[in-house]
Design a protein around this motif. Structure first.
Motif, PDB file in Angstrom:
ATOM      1  N   HIS A  16     -28.221  52.665 -66.216  1.00  0.00           N
ATOM      2  CA  HIS A  16     -28.319  51.255 -66.597  1.00  0.00           C
ATOM      3  C   HIS A  16     -27.083  50.807 -67.379  1.00  0.00           C
ATOM      4  O   HIS A  16     -26.584  49.688 -67.171  1.00  0.00           O
ATOM      5  N   ALA A  17     -26.566  51.663 -68.250  1.00  0.00           N
ATOM      6  CA  ALA A  17     -25.356  51.319 -69.010  1.00  0.00           C
ATOM      7  C   ALA A  17     -24.164  51.146 -68.074  1.00  0.00           C
ATOM      8  O   ALA A  17     -23.368  50.217 -68.232  1.00  0.00           O
ATOM      9  N   LEU A  18     -24.036  52.030 -67.087  1.00  0.00           N
ATOM     10  CA  LEU A  18     -22.946  51.946 -66.118  1.00  0.00           C
ATOM     11  C   LEU A  18     -23.032  50.643 -65.314  1.00  0.00           C
ATOM     12  O   LEU A  18     -22.050  49.910 -65.185  1.00  0.00           O
ATOM     13  N   LEU A  19     -24.211  50.340 -64.808  1.00  0.00           N
ATOM     14  CA  LEU A  19     -24.388  49.115 -64.018  1.00  0.00           C
ATOM     15  C   LEU A  19     -24.185  47.867 -64.868  1.00  0.00           C
ATOM     16  O   LEU A  19     -23.569  46.894 -64.418  1.00  0.00           O
ATOM     17  N   ASP A  20     -24.674  47.895 -66.097  1.00  0.00           N
ATOM     18  CA  ASP A  20     -24.469  46.752 -67.004  1.00  0.00           C
ATOM     19  C   ASP A  20     -22.985  46.530 -67.269  1.00  0.00           C
ATOM     20  O   ASP A  20     -22.517  45.388 -67.325  1.00  0.00           O
ATOM     21  N   LYS A  21     -22.238  47.623 -67.434  1.00  0.00           N
ATOM     22  CA  LYS A  21     -20.800  47.512 -67.689  1.00  0.00           C
ATOM     23  C   LYS A  21     -20.078  46.938 -66.467  1.00  0.00           C
ATOM     24  O   LYS A  21     -19.201  46.085 -66.604  1.00  0.00           O
ATOM     25  N   VAL A  22     -20.456  47.367 -65.281  1.00  0.00           N
ATOM     26  CA  VAL A  22     -19.858  46.828 -64.052  1.00  0.00           C
ATOM     27  C   VAL A  22     -20.144  45.323 -63.954  1.00  0.00           C
ATOM     28  O   VAL A  22     -19.255  44.528 -63.655  1.00  0.00           O
ATOM     29  N   ARG A  23     -21.386  44.943 -64.234  1.00  0.00           N
ATOM     30  CA  ARG A  23     -21.745  43.519 -64.184  1.00  0.00           C
ATOM     31  C   ARG A  23     -20.960  42.715 -65.219  1.00  0.00           C
ATOM     32  O   ARG A  23     -20.519  41.601 -64.953  1.00  0.00           O
ATOM     33  N   ALA A  24     -20.781  43.275 -66.414  1.00  0.00           N
ATOM     34  CA  ALA A  24     -20.101  42.564 -67.497  1.00  0.00           C
ATOM     35  C   ALA A  24     -18.602  42.427 -67.236  1.00  0.00           C
ATOM     36  O   ALA A  24     -18.013  41.391 -67.543  1.00  0.00           O
ATOM     37  N   LEU A  25     -17.993  43.462 -66.678  1.00  0.00           N
ATOM     38  CA  LEU A  25     -16.550  43.457 -66.469  1.00  0.00           C
ATOM     39  C   LEU A  25     -16.134  42.827 -65.139  1.00  0.00           C
ATOM     40  O   LEU A  25     -15.009  42.375 -64.999  1.00  0.00           O
ATOM     41  N   GLY A  26     -17.057  42.805 -64.193  1.00  0.00           N
ATOM     42  CA  GLY A  26     -16.736  42.306 -62.860  1.00  0.00           C
ATOM     43  C   GLY A  26     -17.018  40.828 -62.702  1.00  0.00           C
ATOM     44  O   GLY A  26     -17.721  40.216 -63.500  1.00  0.00           O
ATOM     45  N   THR A  27     -16.455  40.273 -61.638  1.00  0.00           N
ATOM     46  CA  THR A  27     -16.694  38.884 -61.257  1.00  0.00           C
ATOM     47  C   THR A  27     -17.554  38.892 -60.007  1.00  0.00           C
ATOM     48  O   THR A  27     -17.124  39.439 -58.966  1.00  0.00           O
ATOM     49  N   PRO A  28     -18.774  38.322 -60.073  1.00  0.00           N
ATOM     50  CA  PRO A  28     -19.648  38.340 -58.894  1.00  0.00           C
ATOM     51  C   PRO A  28     -19.023  37.588 -57.720  1.00  0.00           C
ATOM     52  O   PRO A  28     -18.405  36.540 -57.894  1.00  0.00           O
ATOM     53  N   LEU A  29     -19.182  38.160 -56.541  1.00  0.00           N
ATOM     54  CA  LEU A  29     -18.753  37.491 -55.325  1.00  0.00           C
ATOM     55  C   LEU A  29     -19.920  36.662 -54.790  1.00  0.00           C
ATOM     56  O   LEU A  29     -21.085  37.016 -55.010  1.00  0.00           O
ATOM     57  N   PRO A  30     -19.640  35.584 -54.079  1.00  0.00           N
ATOM     58  CA  PRO A  30     -20.726  34.774 -53.508  1.00  0.00           C
ATOM     59  C   PRO A  30     -21.598  35.611 -52.577  1.00  0.00           C
ATOM     60  O   PRO A  30     -21.103  36.548 -51.916  1.00  0.00           O
ATOM     61  N   ASP A  31     -22.876  35.281 -52.505  1.00  0.00           N
ATOM     62  CA  ASP A  31     -23.807  36.030 -51.657  1.00  0.00           C
ATOM     63  C   ASP A  31     -23.389  36.029 -50.192  1.00  0.00           C
ATOM     64  O   ASP A  31     -23.688  36.979 -49.466  1.00  0.00           O
ATOM     65  N   ASP A  32     -22.707  34.971 -49.749  1.00  0.00           N
ATOM     66  CA  ASP A  32     -22.314  34.896 -48.345  1.00  0.00           C
ATOM     67  C   ASP A  32     -20.951  35.550 -48.076  1.00  0.00           C
ATOM     68  O   ASP A  32     -20.451  35.519 -46.958  1.00  0.00           O
ATOM     69  N   SER A  33     -20.366  36.174 -49.082  1.00  0.00           N
ATOM     70  CA  SER A  33     -19.092  36.871 -48.928  1.00  0.00           C
ATOM     71  C   SER A  33     -19.307  38.155 -48.117  1.00  0.00           C
ATOM     72  O   SER A  33     -20.295  38.870 -48.314  1.00  0.00           O
ATOM     73  N   LEU A  34     -18.380  38.448 -47.221  1.00  0.00           N
ATOM     74  CA  LEU A  34     -18.489  39.640 -46.372  1.00  0.00           C
ATOM     75  C   LEU A  34     -17.342  40.613 -46.619  1.00  0.00           C
ATOM     76  O   LEU A  34     -16.800  41.202 -45.705  1.00  0.00           O
ATOM     77  N   GLU A  35     -16.973  40.782 -47.874  1.00  0.00           N
ATOM     78  CA  GLU A  35     -15.896  41.702 -48.243  1.00  0.00           C
ATOM     79  C   GLU A  35     -16.369  43.147 -48.077  1.00  0.00           C
ATOM     80  O   GLU A  35     -17.499  43.475 -48.431  1.00  0.00           O
ATOM     81  N   PRO A  36     -15.507  44.034 -47.565  1.00  0.00           N
ATOM     82  CA  PRO A  36     -15.892  45.447 -47.502  1.00  0.00           C
ATOM     83  C   PRO A  36     -15.928  46.043 -48.912  1.00  0.00           C
ATOM     84  O   PRO A  36     -15.034  45.806 -49.711  1.00  0.00           O
ATOM     85  N   SER A  37     -16.972  46.781 -49.210  1.00  0.00           N
ATOM     86  CA  SER A  37     -17.110  47.418 -50.522  1.00  0.00           C
ATOM     87  C   SER A  37     -16.317  48.712 -50.548  1.00  0.00           C
ATOM     88  O   SER A  37     -16.456  49.553 -49.667  1.00  0.00           O
ATOM     89  N   GLU A  38     -15.485  48.861 -51.578  1.00  0.00           N
ATOM     90  CA  GLU A  38     -14.709  50.083 -51.735  1.00  0.00           C
ATOM     91  C   GLU A  38     -15.473  51.138 -52.525  1.00  0.00           C
ATOM     92  O   GLU A  38     -15.128  52.318 -52.497  1.00  0.00           O
ATOM     93  N   LEU A  39     -16.501  50.700 -53.227  1.00  0.00           N
ATOM     94  CA  LEU A  39     -17.330  51.593 -54.028  1.00  0.00           C
ATOM     95  C   LEU A  39     -18.757  51.065 -53.987  1.00  0.00           C
ATOM     96  O   LEU A  39     -18.976  49.861 -54.141  1.00  0.00           O
TER      97      LEU A  39
END
Length: 92
Positions: free
Chosen positions: A45-68
């Motif tokens: 949960h701490a790892l996921l919370d940190k990713v959410r806090a540091l990252g910028t959400p992409l739009p739900d309709d975005s089709l970017e390939p995930s690198e991780l």
């Protein structure tokens, strides 16, 4: 880097944040190896919370390939174990 949290969506995360995230990933890996279920749950949960806090959400309709791809917050220890590489969830 584009990171997907399973069941949630994608975030764009600067490479400069990965050293900080790797510390949590190392803790998670150690807790998994020791069978520490409560510690694993807390660190996941701490790892996921940190990713959410540091990252910028992409739009739900975005089709970017995930690198991780990271597990969902409710993933079990066994489910996460199947996702691991030798370096943990986050390479490096």
């Amino acid at each position: 880097m584009i990171v997907r949290i399973m069941g949630e969506g994608q975030v764009k995360l600067a490479d400069s944040h990965f050293a900080e995230l790797n510390k949590l990933d190392d803790e998670l890996l150690a807790e998994m190896e020791n069978g520490d279920g409560p510690g694993f749950r807390h660190t996941l949960h701490a790892l996921l919370d940190k990713v959410r806090a540091l990252g910028t959400p992409l739009p739900d309709d975005s089709l970017e390939p995930s690198e991780l791809i990271l597990p969902a917050p409710d993933a079990t220890l066994e489910e996460v174990r199947t996702m691991l590489s030798g370096d943990g969830l986050i390479p490096g």
